[in-house]
Design a protein around this motif. Sequence first.
Motif, mmCIF file in Angstrom:
data_model
loop_
_atom_site.group_PDB
_atom_site.id
_atom_site.type_symbol
_atom_site.label_atom_id
_atom_site.label_comp_id
_atom_site.label_asym_id
_atom_site.label_seq_id
_atom_site.Cartn_x
_atom_site.Cartn_y
_atom_site.Cartn_z
ATOM 1 N N CYS A 158 39.349 -58.280 -14.957
ATOM 2 C CA CYS A 158 38.775 -57.670 -13.753
ATOM 3 C C CYS A 158 38.684 -56.184 -14.031
ATOM 4 C CB CYS A 158 39.676 -57.921 -12.544
ATOM 5 S SG CYS A 158 39.242 -56.965 -11.080
ATOM 6 N N SER A 159 37.475 -55.621 -13.942
ATOM 7 C CA SER A 159 37.345 -54.201 -14.233
ATOM 8 C C SER A 159 37.557 -53.367 -12.973
ATOM 9 C CB SER A 159 35.985 -53.896 -14.858
ATOM 10 O OG SER A 159 34.959 -54.323 -13.998
ATOM 11 N N GLN A 160 38.041 -54.008 -11.910
ATOM 12 C CA GLN A 160 38.353 -53.315 -10.659
ATOM 13 C C GLN A 160 37.134 -52.530 -10.191
ATOM 14 O OE1 GLN A 160 41.881 -51.174 -11.966
ATOM 15 N NE2 GLN A 160 43.145 -53.007 -11.758
ATOM 16 N N CYS A 161 35.979 -53.153 -10.351
ATOM 17 C CA CYS A 161 34.715 -52.450 -10.060
ATOM 18 C C CYS A 161 34.370 -52.493 -8.585
ATOM 19 C CB CYS A 161 33.593 -53.067 -10.868
ATOM 20 S SG CYS A 161 33.049 -54.658 -10.194
ATOM 21 N N ARG A 162 34.992 -53.386 -7.835
ATOM 22 C CA ARG A 162 34.843 -53.512 -6.381
ATOM 23 C C ARG A 162 33.477 -54.024 -5.930
ATOM 24 N NH1 ARG A 162 36.059 -48.626 -3.198
ATOM 25 N NH2 ARG A 162 37.796 -49.589 -2.146
ATOM 26 N N ARG A 163 32.720 -54.584 -6.832
ATOM 27 C CA ARG A 163 31.428 -55.100 -6.392
ATOM 28 C C ARG A 163 31.648 -56.207 -5.361
ATOM 29 N NH1 ARG A 163 26.714 -58.483 -7.788
ATOM 30 N NH2 ARG A 163 24.928 -57.158 -7.437
ATOM 31 N N CYS A 164 32.655 -57.035 -5.609
ATOM 32 C CA CYS A 164 32.919 -58.132 -4.673
ATOM 33 C C CYS A 164 33.272 -57.606 -3.283
ATOM 34 C CB CYS A 164 34.022 -59.032 -5.223
ATOM 35 S SG CYS A 164 35.439 -58.149 -5.894
ATOM 36 N N LYS A 177 29.230 -62.765 -7.390
ATOM 37 C CA LYS A 177 29.003 -61.325 -7.420
ATOM 38 C C LYS A 177 29.657 -60.620 -8.603
ATOM 39 C CE LYS A 177 26.735 -61.462 -3.516
ATOM 40 N NZ LYS A 177 26.632 -62.913 -3.305
ATOM 41 N N CYS A 178 30.539 -61.298 -9.311
ATOM 42 C CA CYS A 178 31.266 -60.631 -10.389
ATOM 43 C C CYS A 178 30.516 -60.775 -11.708
ATOM 44 C CB CYS A 178 32.667 -61.220 -10.507
ATOM 45 S SG CYS A 178 33.620 -60.513 -11.868
ATOM 46 N N HIS A 179 30.332 -59.645 -12.378
ATOM 47 C CA HIS A 179 29.618 -59.670 -13.662
ATOM 48 C C HIS A 179 30.356 -60.509 -14.698
ATOM 49 C CE1 HIS A 179 32.440 -56.413 -13.356
ATOM 50 N NE2 HIS A 179 32.546 -56.361 -14.669
ATOM 51 N N TYR A 180 31.683 -60.595 -14.586
ATOM 52 C CA TYR A 180 32.425 -61.395 -15.567
ATOM 53 C C TYR A 180 32.211 -62.887 -15.327
ATOM 54 C CZ TYR A 180 34.615 -57.082 -17.072
ATOM 55 O OH TYR A 180 34.829 -55.815 -17.546
ATOM 56 N N ARG A 231 40.184 -65.317 -8.606
ATOM 57 C CA ARG A 231 41.085 -64.330 -9.194
ATOM 58 C C ARG A 231 42.151 -63.926 -8.161
ATOM 59 N NH1 ARG A 231 39.161 -61.823 -13.335
ATOM 60 N NH2 ARG A 231 37.075 -61.379 -12.592
ATOM 61 N N THR A 290 39.091 -57.025 -4.506
ATOM 62 C CA THR A 290 39.852 -57.658 -5.587
ATOM 63 C C THR A 290 40.541 -56.616 -6.454
ATOM 64 O OG1 THR A 290 38.115 -59.311 -5.572
ATOM 65 C CG2 THR A 290 39.722 -59.484 -7.331
ATOM 66 N N ALA A 291 39.971 -55.420 -6.522
ATOM 67 C CA ALA A 291 40.603 -54.369 -7.309
ATOM 68 C C ALA A 291 42.012 -54.099 -6.792
ATOM 69 C CB ALA A 291 39.773 -53.094 -7.253
ATOM 70 N N PRO A 345 35.652 -63.731 -7.940
ATOM 71 C CA PRO A 345 36.643 -62.869 -7.283
ATOM 72 C C PRO A 345 37.669 -63.623 -6.448
ATOM 73 C CG PRO A 345 34.493 -61.856 -7.204
ATOM 74 C CD PRO A 345 34.284 -63.207 -7.825
HETATM 75 S S1 SF4 Z 1 36.451 -56.041 -8.750
HETATM 76 FE FE1 SF4 Z 1 35.496 -57.995 -8.196
HETATM 77 S S2 SF4 Z 1 33.452 -57.963 -9.087
HETATM 78 FE FE2 SF4 Z 1 34.643 -56.332 -10.066
HETATM 79 S S3 SF4 Z 1 35.494 -57.238 -11.920
HETATM 80 FE FE3 SF4 Z 1 37.042 -57.493 -10.354
HETATM 81 S S4 SF4 Z 1 36.590 -59.487 -9.421
HETATM 82 FE FE4 SF4 Z 1 34.798 -58.920 -10.607
#
Ligand code: SF4
Lengths: 246, 498
Positions: B145-151, B85-88, B102, B161-162, B99
């Motif tokens: 991690c851009s702390q985007c919370r998609r995971c 699910k993580c774009h990275y 991480r 993960t954020a 995620p």
């Molecule tokens: S919050 Fe989750 S999906 Fe978003 S960058 Fe961090 S690990 Fe990846």
Amino acid sequence: MSTLTVVFALLFYVATVILVGGLAFKIAQYWKTPAPLKIPTTPAPLTQGGAALRVMREVLLFESLFNSNKWIWLLGALFHASLALVVMRHLRYFQEPVWFWVHLVQPFGAYGGFAMVVGLFGLWYRRIGIERIRYISNPSDHLMLLLLVGIGFSGLMMRFVARTDIISVKAFFLGLMRFDWRPLPDDPFLIIHLTLVALLMVVFPFSKLLHAPGVFFSPTRNQADDARERRHVAPWAASKDAERPA
Amino acid sequence: MAKSDFEVPELTKSIELPSLKPGAMAHLKSFVAQPAHQEPLGFPGELVDNWEQKAVDKLRELLGKFRSLQVYLDACVRCGACTDKCHYFLGTGDPMNMPVARQDLLRSVYRKYFTPAGKIAPTLVGAKPMNKQMLDDWYTYFHQCSQCRRCSVFCPYGIDTAEISMAAREIMDHIGHGQKYTNEIIGKVHKIGNNLGLPGPALASTLEGLEEDVLEETGADVKFPIDVEGADILLVTPSADFFAEPHTQSLIGYAKVFHQAGMSWTLSTHATEAANFAMFIGSYDQMHKIANRIRKAARDLGVKRIVFGECGHAWRVAYSFLNTLAGPWDFLDPKYPVPQHICEVTYDLIKRGALTLDKSANDHMTLTYHDSCNVARGSRMGDMPGGQMMIPREVIKAVCGKYVDMDPNTIGEKTFCCGGGGGLLTDDLMELRVKGAMPRMQALNAVKESEGVTHMASICAICKAQFTKILPYYEFDMEAVVGVHQLVSNAIVLGTKE
Ligand code: SF4
Ligand code: SF4
């Protein structure tokens, strides 16, 4: 009284104390730890009732998992639903008289045992066969599956291959509960089954099985989205209000 | 295509799961903060003695303060639902960018020092000591991690993960191993008042310039007021809006909306920054401090309402945390929620027919909309769940004729990050930014090809800055990203309403 009976009686007392005590400790810890900021993953319900409903959908339907991966959902749901069925069926060993709905569950319980093992093997297959999930697996993840499969398998053996004297088993457990010990049948599959169950009870509060209480305490799921309406100040953060410029 | 010394992912027909490339991104580290960036925030200038133990102590403190951290470190079952699910991860194939992997960087340390299982049988449960190798991995991957919370959307327990990456960064800051980009910027907010370090006089002359430009272009005397006591609305907007393109175009849009609706508003030299980068480093103290600047500005100017401009994580901090951090807001007009988003204000005016809009001004574009992570998954607009997805789209549709959504699996709460959020918008992480943008570019490319989409609107300063920079790597025009209020600005008809 045979040594076997004494050993298992003590084993189950100890396991019960660890399970209940350990879980109570973790739940108290989750309960007491503040959640200083509103962090529901949105779109989130606007009311606390809605949030409770959201958590129940996670617990009963595995809603988020359904949206993320249909295979994990299917296998996970199969395993958990059959486990629930099997546990309900086992209630009869602890009751006299047996509740009426526990009677109703009995015929399905046997299939539940099979479905549970199938679900576990499916999950295990993913853990080994899919590169990503293999990468994130620890030895304990495999051992946990082994433990659960062992419980399911020994249980099925007792039911379908080498039948156990369940009347005595029930007497043993009712006796345990009343502190009036009764002999435990000396039966290999039963011994294996009960040993593994006791082991599961002991590791529960120290393992990833904490996801069971954890799911109820997850702030991203159990918080209502009402941040603009209500302040949400944690006790440790409250004093900061005094420090700010007037 | 922009030049690069790394491979830019190819845009295929659909997002493909990469095979694992262990260590693929291990080389990429953003600059470590120097004493000059650390000390003004009260963090140690460099790695302290006995940092291993101090890191563990800090973790203990955070475990007692944040329920999210405690529960999330315990509850993961390693089901794998978040792994793709993580774009990275999708853009780099580095398994540490999954995620759960991480999170496990922090979890393994938690296990080692705080759980009986980790103390008795460390190898069984993956418990590991806090040591140099671990710190290196933390620094590398918690800054990927851009702390985007998609995971967190997809995890059966909502594990975010954020929250974990914020805790790890907070720990690293406290042992003297912070990240330069974020901490330097937070220092500027404290010292000068905004992230870009624009001093008051420079700002005033910029605003004057904007007034002249708008007057010349439209003939309307649209004001850009600053420090006006007794104005009704305090506008707080990201400092990029004052000077960078396309951001400024949105600022002009807000001004035109206020002007046209006859609303009295002002900026404040003491709150010339909506962004609160302290969220990226998980520092409640710093967040509190930055948020309370806005309280003070509102008090000093005696405004009745607070409105935020287009910035994603600023809106998350504003919507979700401002009331907690800087409330209560009982000195403001109770008729309005505190704060409001500019899109809410404009949407309201549109619904009431208060604005004359000429869609044809945007006829040269076919639009799509990029939901910013912090808006889509961390905040709301309006009075219903999902309002933050609906309202900006309604505003766009009201001001332009051709609108198309991208693949539903890549928008709304499932939106893919621009690749530059969470304190990663720094040139030292360019490779990550480009690769992490792949899923978003993929979806954009699909609607470009099928629907002829030419532009992508956004309401986040970081998204806009990131896209202008990385679009060329994927052979898009850097001007293909526009602000929502830039579109409003184009379409709004100034003057007395018929
Ligand atoms: S919050 Fe989750 S999906 Fe978003 S960058 Fe961090 S690990 Fe990846
Ligand atoms: S989805 Fe959640 S529980 Fe599953 S591996 Fe990822 S973080 Fe762990």
